[in-house]
Design a protein around this motif. Structure first.
Motif, PDB file in Angstrom:
ATOM      1  N   ASP A   1       0.806  -1.214   0.000  1.00 27.02           N
ATOM      2  CA  ASP A   1       0.000   0.000   0.000  1.00 27.02           C
ATOM      3  C   ASP A   1       0.846   1.275   0.000  1.00 27.02           C
ATOM      4  O   ASP A   1       0.750   2.124   0.890  1.00 27.02           O
ATOM      5  CB  ASP A   1      -0.991   0.000   1.153  1.00 27.02           C
ATOM      6  CG  ASP A   1      -2.220   0.837   0.831  1.00 27.02           C
ATOM      7  OD1 ASP A   1      -2.305   1.420  -0.272  1.00 27.02           O
ATOM      8  OD2 ASP A   1      -3.113   0.919   1.690  1.00 27.02           O
ATOM      9  N   TYR A   2       1.678   1.404  -1.023  1.00 26.47           N
ATOM     10  CA  TYR A   2       2.562   2.558  -1.173  1.00 26.47           C
ATOM     11  C   TYR A   2       1.777   3.873  -1.201  1.00 26.47           C
ATOM     12  O   TYR A   2       2.203   4.867  -0.621  1.00 26.47           O
ATOM     13  CB  TYR A   2       3.420   2.401  -2.435  1.00 26.47           C
ATOM     14  CG  TYR A   2       4.462   3.472  -2.591  1.00 26.47           C
ATOM     15  CD1 TYR A   2       5.544   3.541  -1.714  1.00 26.47           C
ATOM     16  CD2 TYR A   2       4.375   4.414  -3.597  1.00 26.47           C
ATOM     17  CE1 TYR A   2       6.507   4.527  -1.842  1.00 26.47           C
ATOM     18  CE2 TYR A   2       5.343   5.405  -3.742  1.00 26.47           C
ATOM     19  CZ  TYR A   2       6.401   5.451  -2.854  1.00 26.47           C
ATOM     20  OH  TYR A   2       7.358   6.437  -2.973  1.00 26.47           O
ATOM     21  N   ARG A   3       0.616   3.867  -1.842  1.00 27.75           N
ATOM     22  CA  ARG A   3      -0.214   5.080  -1.912  1.00 27.75           C
ATOM     23  C   ARG A   3      -0.517   5.602  -0.509  1.00 27.75           C
ATOM     24  O   ARG A   3      -0.343   6.783  -0.216  1.00 27.75           O
ATOM     25  CB  ARG A   3      -1.506   4.796  -2.677  1.00 27.75           C
ATOM     26  CG  ARG A   3      -2.438   5.995  -2.758  1.00 27.75           C
ATOM     27  CD  ARG A   3      -3.775   5.606  -3.425  1.00 27.75           C
ATOM     28  NE  ARG A   3      -4.637   6.741  -3.617  1.00 27.75           N
ATOM     29  CZ  ARG A   3      -5.468   7.229  -2.689  1.00 27.75           C
ATOM     30  NH1 ARG A   3      -5.526   6.673  -1.495  1.00 27.75           N
ATOM     31  NH2 ARG A   3      -6.221   8.281  -2.956  1.00 27.75           N
ATOM     32  N   SER A   4      -0.979   4.733   0.367  1.00 34.57           N
ATOM     33  CA  SER A   4      -1.317   5.148   1.738  1.00 34.57           C
ATOM     34  C   SER A   4      -0.095   5.660   2.479  1.00 34.57           C
ATOM     35  O   SER A   4      -0.180   6.631   3.239  1.00 34.57           O
ATOM     36  CB  SER A   4      -1.939   3.988   2.512  1.00 34.57           C
ATOM     37  OG  SER A   4      -3.202   3.683   1.987  1.00 34.57           O
ATOM     38  N   PHE A   5       1.052   5.018   2.263  1.00 33.07           N
ATOM     39  CA  PHE A   5       2.289   5.465   2.912  1.00 33.07           C
ATOM     40  C   PHE A   5       2.622   6.900   2.508  1.00 33.07           C
ATOM     41  O   PHE A   5       2.948   7.736   3.353  1.00 33.07           O
ATOM     42  CB  PHE A   5       3.451   4.532   2.560  1.00 33.07           C
ATOM     43  CG  PHE A   5       4.785   5.166   2.791  1.00 33.07           C
ATOM     44  CD1 PHE A   5       5.272   5.370   4.073  1.00 33.07           C
ATOM     45  CD2 PHE A   5       5.550   5.604   1.712  1.00 33.07           C
ATOM     46  CE1 PHE A   5       6.492   5.996   4.280  1.00 33.07           C
ATOM     47  CE2 PHE A   5       6.771   6.224   1.915  1.00 33.07           C
ATOM     48  CZ  PHE A   5       7.241   6.420   3.203  1.00 33.07           C
ATOM     49  N   VAL A   6       2.543   7.190   1.210  1.00 34.96           N
ATOM     50  CA  VAL A   6       2.866   8.540   0.731  1.00 34.96           C
ATOM     51  C   VAL A   6       1.889   9.553   1.329  1.00 34.96           C
ATOM     52  O   VAL A   6       2.290  10.599   1.840  1.00 34.96           O
ATOM     53  CB  VAL A   6       2.871   8.603  -0.813  1.00 34.96           C
ATOM     54  CG1 VAL A   6       3.007  10.048  -1.294  1.00 34.96           C
ATOM     55  CG2 VAL A   6       3.989   7.738  -1.383  1.00 34.96           C
ATOM     56  N   ILE A   7       0.609   9.235   1.284  1.00 36.90           N
ATOM     57  CA  ILE A   7      -0.403  10.144   1.825  1.00 36.90           C
ATOM     58  C   ILE A   7      -0.169  10.401   3.311  1.00 36.90           C
ATOM     59  O   ILE A   7      -0.201  11.551   3.769  1.00 36.90           O
ATOM     60  CB  ILE A   7      -1.820   9.595   1.573  1.00 36.90           C
ATOM     61  CG1 ILE A   7      -2.134   9.669   0.078  1.00 36.90           C
ATOM     62  CG2 ILE A   7      -2.863  10.348   2.399  1.00 36.90           C
ATOM     63  CD1 ILE A   7      -3.392   8.929  -0.325  1.00 36.90           C
ATOM     64  N   GLU A   8       0.071   9.361   4.077  1.00 32.45           N
ATOM     65  CA  GLU A   8       0.278   9.531   5.517  1.00 32.45           C
ATOM     66  C   GLU A   8       1.579  10.282   5.814  1.00 32.45           C
ATOM     67  O   GLU A   8       1.633  11.056   6.774  1.00 32.45           O
ATOM     68  CB  GLU A   8       0.254   8.182   6.223  1.00 32.45           C
ATOM     69  CG  GLU A   8      -1.129   7.542   6.232  1.00 32.45           C
ATOM     70  CD  GLU A   8      -2.237   8.480   6.722  1.00 32.45           C
ATOM     71  OE1 GLU A   8      -2.067   9.134   7.773  1.00 32.45           O
ATOM     72  OE2 GLU A   8      -3.276   8.562   6.034  1.00 32.45           O
ATOM     73  N   SER A   9       2.595  10.096   4.992  1.00 35.50           N
ATOM     74  CA  SER A   9       3.854  10.837   5.175  1.00 35.50           C
ATOM     75  C   SER A   9       3.638  12.326   4.957  1.00 35.50           C
ATOM     76  O   SER A   9       4.176  13.155   5.694  1.00 35.50           O
ATOM     77  CB  SER A   9       4.919  10.316   4.212  1.00 35.50           C
ATOM     78  OG  SER A   9       5.233   8.977   4.495  1.00 35.50           O
ATOM     79  N   VAL A  10       2.851  12.675   3.958  1.00 28.51           N
ATOM     80  CA  VAL A  10       2.535  14.083   3.707  1.00 28.51           C
ATOM     81  C   VAL A  10       1.662  14.621   4.840  1.00 28.51           C
ATOM     82  O   VAL A  10       1.892  15.721   5.358  1.00 28.51           O
ATOM     83  CB  VAL A  10       1.849  14.277   2.341  1.00 28.51           C
ATOM     84  CG1 VAL A  10       1.370  15.716   2.173  1.00 28.51           C
ATOM     85  CG2 VAL A  10       2.792  13.885   1.206  1.00 28.51           C
ATOM     86  N   ARG A  11       0.709  13.823   5.266  1.00 29.20           N
ATOM     87  CA  ARG A  11      -0.238  14.262   6.304  1.00 29.20           C
ATOM     88  C   ARG A  11       0.458  14.571   7.632  1.00 29.20           C
ATOM     89  O   ARG A  11       0.005  15.448   8.380  1.00 29.20           O
ATOM     90  CB  ARG A  11      -1.322  13.206   6.493  1.00 29.20           C
ATOM     91  CG  ARG A  11      -2.447  13.681   7.387  1.00 29.20           C
ATOM     92  CD  ARG A  11      -3.558  12.691   7.459  1.00 29.20           C
ATOM     93  NE  ARG A  11      -4.465  12.959   6.355  1.00 29.20           N
ATOM     94  CZ  ARG A  11      -5.237  12.053   5.797  1.00 29.20           C
ATOM     95  NH1 ARG A  11      -5.207  10.818   6.213  1.00 29.20           N
ATOM     96  NH2 ARG A  11      -6.059  12.373   4.830  1.00 29.20           N
ATOM     97  N   VAL A  12       1.552  13.898   7.937  1.00 33.05           N
ATOM     98  CA  VAL A  12       2.304  14.172   9.172  1.00 33.05           C
ATOM     99  C   VAL A  12       2.744  15.637   9.220  1.00 33.05           C
ATOM    100  O   VAL A  12       2.748  16.273  10.267  1.00 33.05           O
ATOM    101  CB  VAL A  12       3.539  13.243   9.272  1.00 33.05           C
ATOM    102  CG1 VAL A  12       4.514  13.723  10.332  1.00 33.05           C
ATOM    103  CG2 VAL A  12       3.108  11.811   9.545  1.00 33.05           C
ATOM    104  N   HIS A  13       3.080  16.181   8.054  1.00 35.07           N
ATOM    105  CA  HIS A  13       3.609  17.541   7.978  1.00 35.07           C
ATOM    106  C   HIS A  13       2.620  18.547   7.385  1.00 35.07           C
ATOM    107  O   HIS A  13       2.907  19.740   7.363  1.00 35.07           O
ATOM    108  CB  HIS A  13       4.888  17.553   7.133  1.00 35.07           C
ATOM    109  CG  HIS A  13       5.926  16.636   7.680  1.00 35.07           C
ATOM    110  ND1 HIS A  13       6.688  16.964   8.781  1.00 35.07           N
ATOM    111  CD2 HIS A  13       6.299  15.393   7.315  1.00 35.07           C
ATOM    112  CE1 HIS A  13       7.500  15.965   9.048  1.00 35.07           C
ATOM    113  NE2 HIS A  13       7.284  15.002   8.175  1.00 35.07           N
ATOM    114  N   PHE A  14       1.509  18.040   6.900  1.00 33.74           N
ATOM    115  CA  PHE A  14       0.529  18.903   6.250  1.00 33.74           C
ATOM    116  C   PHE A  14      -0.863  18.336   6.521  1.00 33.74           C
ATOM    117  O   PHE A  14      -1.346  17.479   5.782  1.00 33.74           O
ATOM    118  CB  PHE A  14       0.806  18.973   4.736  1.00 33.74           C
ATOM    119  CG  PHE A  14      -0.049  19.968   4.012  1.00 33.74           C
ATOM    120  CD1 PHE A  14       0.263  21.309   4.032  1.00 33.74           C
ATOM    121  CD2 PHE A  14      -1.168  19.557   3.324  1.00 33.74           C
ATOM    122  CE1 PHE A  14      -0.540  22.237   3.379  1.00 33.74           C
ATOM    123  CE2 PHE A  14      -1.977  20.464   2.669  1.00 33.74           C
ATOM    124  CZ  PHE A  14      -1.655  21.806   2.687  1.00 33.74           C
ATOM    125  N   ALA A  15      -1.493  18.786   7.570  1.00 34.53           N
ATOM    126  CA  ALA A  15      -2.750  18.204   8.031  1.00 34.53           C
ATOM    127  C   ALA A  15      -3.935  18.468   7.105  1.00 34.53           C
ATOM    128  O   ALA A  15      -4.871  17.675   7.060  1.00 34.53           O
ATOM    129  CB  ALA A  15      -3.067  18.728   9.431  1.00 34.53           C
TER     130      ALA A  15
END
Length: 88
Positions: free
Chosen positions: A25-39
């Motif tokens: 689930d690479y898509r979810s990983f990328v989204i969650e990585s961005v979300r950590v720094h950009f809510a």
């Protein structure tokens, strides 16, 4: 480089594009990585594209970047994952 020397003026609209192996689930990983720094992420604007061979997935996440530090932190987090091949 000081804030006044920045070539880019923040905030500005920007898209992070990560290309990685389409596994775990690479898509979810990328989204969650961005979300950590950009809510304030709008999931409706996130796009994905599978490579012709089906091995790689490109994930594009548009956002309004607030600082160079924010972008650097996102890029660092995503690049540290072994699935990530490169980023634009």
């Amino acid at each position: 480089m000081s804030a006044k020397d920045e070539v880019i003026k923040f905030p500005f609209t920007f898209s992070i594009k990560a290309i990685g192996k389409d596994e775990a689930d690479y898509r979810s990983f990328v989204i969650e990585s961005v979300r950590v720094h950009f809510a304030e992420l709008n999931l409706d604007e996130v796009t994905t594209r599978l490579s012709h061979g089906g091995k790689y997935l490109a994930v594009t996440v548009p956002l309004v970047a607030q600082s160079r530090e924010q972008l650097d932190a996102i890029y660092l987090m995503i690049n540290q994952d072994s699935r990530t091949v490169f980023m634009l």
